[in-house]
Write an enzyme that holds these catalytic residues in place. Structure first.
Site, mmCIF file in Angstrom:
data_model
loop_
_atom_site.group_PDB
_atom_site.id
_atom_site.type_symbol
_atom_site.label_atom_id
_atom_site.label_comp_id
_atom_site.label_asym_id
_atom_site.label_seq_id
_atom_site.Cartn_x
_atom_site.Cartn_y
_atom_site.Cartn_z
ATOM 1 C CE LYS A 23 -1.844 1.681 3.800
ATOM 2 N NZ LYS A 23 -1.568 3.015 4.432
ATOM 3 C CG ASN A 24 2.283 2.600 3.457
ATOM 4 O OD1 ASN A 24 1.133 3.043 2.936
ATOM 5 N ND2 ASN A 24 2.648 2.275 4.615
ATOM 6 C CB CYS A 119 -5.403 10.253 11.164
ATOM 7 S SG CYS A 119 -3.939 9.578 11.402
ATOM 8 N NE ARG A 124 0.360 10.484 10.182
ATOM 9 C CZ ARG A 124 -0.321 9.365 9.439
ATOM 10 N NH1 ARG A 124 -1.515 9.043 9.647
ATOM 11 N NH2 ARG A 124 0.525 8.826 8.648
ATOM 12 N N PRO A 125 2.140 16.683 11.167
ATOM 13 C CG PRO A 125 4.038 17.811 12.182
ATOM 14 C CD PRO A 125 3.051 16.515 12.401
ATOM 15 C CG ASP A 307 3.304 1.450 9.479
ATOM 16 O OD1 ASP A 307 3.445 1.670 8.352
ATOM 17 O OD2 ASP A 307 2.870 2.347 10.088
ATOM 18 N NE ARG A 399 -7.026 4.651 5.490
ATOM 19 C CZ ARG A 399 -6.375 5.643 6.016
ATOM 20 N NH1 ARG A 399 -6.657 5.863 7.258
ATOM 21 N NH2 ARG A 399 -5.365 6.020 5.460
HETATM 22 C C1 EPZ Z 1 4.399 6.957 6.165
HETATM 23 O O1 EPZ Z 1 3.545 7.833 6.849
HETATM 24 C C2 EPZ Z 1 3.106 5.614 5.992
HETATM 25 N N1 EPZ Z 1 2.102 6.039 5.162
HETATM 26 C C3 EPZ Z 1 2.902 5.528 7.597
HETATM 27 O O2 EPZ Z 1 2.037 4.259 7.102
HETATM 28 C C4 EPZ Z 1 3.917 5.066 8.223
HETATM 29 O O3 EPZ Z 1 3.576 4.779 9.725
HETATM 30 C C5 EPZ Z 1 4.696 6.275 8.399
HETATM 31 O O4 EPZ Z 1 5.217 6.493 6.884
HETATM 32 C C6 EPZ Z 1 6.201 5.997 9.181
HETATM 33 O O5 EPZ Z 1 6.848 4.743 8.650
HETATM 34 C C7 EPZ Z 1 2.316 5.982 3.885
HETATM 35 O O6 EPZ Z 1 3.317 6.034 3.329
HETATM 36 C C8 EPZ Z 1 1.039 6.305 3.027
HETATM 37 P P1 EPZ Z 1 6.355 10.240 8.291
HETATM 38 P P2 EPZ Z 1 3.854 9.417 6.733
HETATM 39 O O7 EPZ Z 1 6.105 11.624 7.431
HETATM 40 O O8 EPZ Z 1 4.808 9.765 5.410
HETATM 41 C C9 EPZ Z 1 6.537 13.624 11.621
HETATM 42 C C10 EPZ Z 1 -0.023 2.868 7.592
HETATM 43 O O9 EPZ Z 1 -0.345 2.215 8.713
HETATM 44 N N2 EPZ Z 1 6.860 14.519 10.656
HETATM 45 O O10 EPZ Z 1 7.474 9.693 8.339
HETATM 46 O O11 EPZ Z 1 2.837 10.392 7.232
HETATM 47 C C11 EPZ Z 1 5.118 13.012 11.977
HETATM 48 O O12 EPZ Z 1 4.416 13.563 12.555
HETATM 49 C C12 EPZ Z 1 0.507 4.367 7.620
HETATM 50 O O13 EPZ Z 1 0.264 2.141 6.493
HETATM 51 C C13 EPZ Z 1 6.692 15.867 10.852
HETATM 52 O O14 EPZ Z 1 7.032 16.199 11.913
HETATM 53 O O15 EPZ Z 1 4.805 9.428 8.101
HETATM 54 C C14 EPZ Z 1 5.261 11.721 12.467
HETATM 55 O O16 EPZ Z 1 5.903 11.755 13.828
HETATM 56 C C15 EPZ Z 1 0.363 4.751 9.149
HETATM 57 N N3 EPZ Z 1 6.599 16.789 9.609
HETATM 58 C C16 EPZ Z 1 6.890 11.223 11.851
HETATM 59 O O17 EPZ Z 1 7.435 12.391 11.435
HETATM 60 C C17 EPZ Z 1 6.329 16.581 8.656
HETATM 61 O O18 EPZ Z 1 6.380 17.309 7.735
HETATM 62 C C18 EPZ Z 1 6.939 10.363 10.844
HETATM 63 O O19 EPZ Z 1 6.049 10.679 9.898
HETATM 64 C C19 EPZ Z 1 6.301 15.088 8.202
HETATM 65 C C20 EPZ Z 1 6.402 14.110 9.196
#
Ligand code: EPZ
Length: 420
Positions: A23-24, A119, A124-125, A307, A399
Site C-alpha cells: 500500500k505504502n 488522524c 502528523r504535521p 506500523d 484501508r
Molecule cells: C508513512 O506515513 C506511512 N504512510 C505510514 O503508514 C507509516 O507509519 C509512516 O510513513 C512511518 O513509517 C504512507 O506511506 C502512506 P512520516 P507518513 O512523514 O509519511 C513527523 C500505515 O499504517 N513529521 O514518516 O505520514 C510525523 O508527525 C501508515 O500504513 C513531521 O514532523 O510518515 C511523524 O511523527 C500509518 N513533519 C513522523 O514524522 C512532517 O512534515 C513520521 O512521519 C512530516 C512528518
C-alpha cells in the site's frame, strides 16, 4: 450497515499466505504518475480502500484511472491534468492524498491541497514537506484549510530533513524530478517504499540516485515518459501474518515477500522464541516455545517499523515476563492499548513507552479498531484469546488489508465477517 469480524480464538495458524503489493509503495507511485503526460500501467496493485481513494483524487485532477481488481492492474492516463486542486473531502479522508502536491506543482506550476486531516496516530504535521517545496522555489500560502503552492520551474536545492519523514522525502523527490538542476535530500527516509518510488521515477526516465540511504540525489529533467511498473510486496502485511503465526503458536509460509525488508521484525520474533527461515521470496515462521518478553523500540527504517508496533504489543501481552515498547515515530500511537486491556492485557503507558506485563491468557471481548494497524492487532489478539472476540470499525482495516478475513480462514482461523 457496517460489518464486524467475529473470532473464536485458540487455533494455531497453519499453511501458506500470499502477500499483496505494498500500500505504502502504491500510493506515492500513483501520485508520481502525475509527473508524466502519458500512460502508466502499475501491477500487483491491491484492491484497498486507500488505492480507490487515490484513484478518485487522480480522477478529480483530470487523470483517467482504470483498475482491474482481478488482474490487480491499474492504468493511469495523465495527459489531461487540468485541475490543480485536490478535493478537500478526499484529502481529509486519506493523508496520503497530500502526496499529490509535489508532482502536481512540478507538472503544472500550481497545486492546491487541503491540509491533511490529523488522524488517530498523532498530529502528523507537514512542515518538512513545505520546507522542501519552498527550498525548490515554491511560494506556499496556508489558508482556509488549504495549502496553495505556486512556482515557475522548480530549481534543484540541497534540503536537510529534521526528521527522516517518509512522506516529505517522497513529495520532495517527486517535485525535484522535474526541477532544473540537482536536488540533494539529506537525512532522507530509507524505507523500501521510498526506494520503490525512486525506481518508478527512474523507469519513467528520471534520475534518482541513493534511494535507500540517508542522502538522495535527484537530477531534474524536463519530461518523463510512460512506464509499466510492478510495486514491491507489502512488508507490513507480511509482518502482520508473521505475528499471527507467533501469537497463535502456529506455522506458516509467507509468499511474495522480500525478507530483507523485514529483518528487524525477524530479529525480534527470533528473540521472542520463533523459528524463522528465509528463502528467496518466502519466509517460514513457527513458534513452539513459550513467548519470551522482549523490548521493542520503533524507529525509521531499517529500525523496527511503527506500523508493526500494535501487532507486536498484542503478541507481548501473552509473553512470559514484562516487555517494554517505545514508540519514537508517532506521538500518539497507543490508541489500541485500551482495546487490548478489554481483552485482559496488562499494559501501562508512560509517555512514549508502554510496559506490558505478559500473562497466560487473553479473553475474547468486543473491541474497536482505532487505526488500520491497531485493527489488525486486535484481530491477532482475538486469534489467540480464549472465547469470542468481535472487532468493529473495520473501515480502518479495509484501508490497508485486502481480504484479511479470507486469508486467515485459509490458515485455519475460526474467523468470519458479517453485518453487525
Ligand atoms: C508513512 O506515513 C506511512 N504512510 C505510514 O503508514 C507509516 O507509519 C509512516 O510513513 C512511518 O513509517 C504512507 O506511506 C502512506 P512520516 P507518513 O512523514 O509519511 C513527523 C500505515 O499504517 N513529521 O514518516 O505520514 C510525523 O508527525 C501508515 O500504513 C513531521 O514532523 O510518515 C511523524 O511523527 C500509518 N513533519 C513522523 O514524522 C512532517 O512534515 C513520521 O512521519 C512530516 C512528518
Amino acid at each position: 450497515m457496517s460489518d464486524i469480524i467475529t473470532i473464536e480464538g485458540g487455533v494455531p495458524l497453519k499453511g501458506r499466505v500470499r502477500i499483496e503489493g505494498a500500500k505504502n509503495a502504491c500510493l506515492p507511485i500513483m501520485a508520481a504518475s502525475l509527473l508524466c503526460e502519458d500512460r502508466v500501467t502499475l501491477s500487483d496493485i491491491p484492491a484497498l480502500e486507500d488505492v480507490r481513494t487515490m484513484c478518485k483524487v487522480l480522477d478529480a485532477l483530470g487523470a483517467r484511472t482504470a483498475y482491474d481488481p482481478e488482474q490487480k492492474k491499474l492504468q493511469i492516463e495523465t495527459a489531461a491534468i487540468i485541475e490543480t486542486k485536490a478535493p478537500y473531502d478526499l484529502v481529509r479522508k486519506m493523508r496520503a492524498s497530500f502526496l499529490v502536491i509535489g508532482p502536481l506543482l512540478a507538472r503544472t506550476g500550481r497545486a492546491r491541497v487541503s491540509l491533511p486531516g490529523g488522524c488517530a496516530i498523532g498530529i502528523r504535521p507537514i512542515d518538512l514537506h513545505l520546507k522542501g517545496l519552498k527550498a525548490l522555489g515554491a511560494e506556499v500560502i496556508i489558508g482556509h484549510g488549504y495549502i496553495e503552492t505556486v512556482a515557475g520551474r522548480l530549481r534543484g536545492e540541497r534540503i536537510y530533513l529534521d526528521f527522516p519523514s517518509v512522506g516529505a522525502t517522497e513529495n520532495i523527490m517527486m517535485a525535484a524530478a522535474l526541477a532544473e538542476g540537482t536536488t540533494v535530500i539529506e537525512n532522507a527516509a530509507e524505507e523500501p517504499e521510498v526506494v520503490d518510488l525512486a525506481n518508478f521515477i527512474n523507469a519513467m526516465g528520471g534520475r534518482v540516485l541513493g534511494a535507500g540511504t540517508d542522502t538522495i540525489r535527484i537530477e531534474g529533467t524536463t519530461k518523463l515518459t510512460c512506464a509499466d511498473y510492478t510495486v514491491i510486496p507489502d512488508r507490513i502485511e507480511a509482518g502482520t501474518f508473521m505475528v499471527g503465526a507467533a501469537i497463535t503458536g502456529g506455522e506458516i509460509t509467507v509468499e511474495n515477500v522480500i525478507p530483507a525488508h523485514l529483518s528487524s521484525l525477524i530479529a525480534k520474533l527470533k528473540e521472542v522464541g520463533c523459528r524463522v527461515e528465509e528463502e528467496a521470496g518466502l519466509i517460514h515462521i513457527s513458534r513452539r516455545e513459550p513467548i519470551r518478553a522482549v523490548d521493542v523500540k520503533t524507529m525509521p527504517y531499517p529500525g523496527f517499523p511503527t506500523d508493526l508496533q500494535s501487532p507486536m504489543m498484542a503478541l507481548l501481552a501473552l509473553a512470559k515476563g514484562t516487555s517494554i515498547i517505545t514508540e519514537t515515530v508517532f506521538d500518539n500511537r497507543f490508541m489500541h492499548v485500551d482495546e487490548l486491556r478489554r481483552m485482559g492485557a496488562l499494559i501501562k503507558i508512560e509517555g512514549p513507552t508502554a510496559v506490558i506485563a505478559g500473562r497466560e491468557k487473553l479473553f475474547g471481548a468486543p473491541v474497536r479498531a482505532t487505526d488500520l494497524r491497531a485493527g489488525a492487532a486486535l484481530v491477532l489478539a482475538g486469534l489467540a484469546a480464549q472465547g469470542k472476540t468481535e472487532v468493529s470499525a473495520l473501515y480502518h482495516i479495509d484501508r490497508g488489508y485486502w481480504r484479511l478475513t479470507e486469508k486467515l480462514q485459509a490458515l485455519g482461523a475460526r474467523i468470519k465477517r458479517h453485518p453487525a
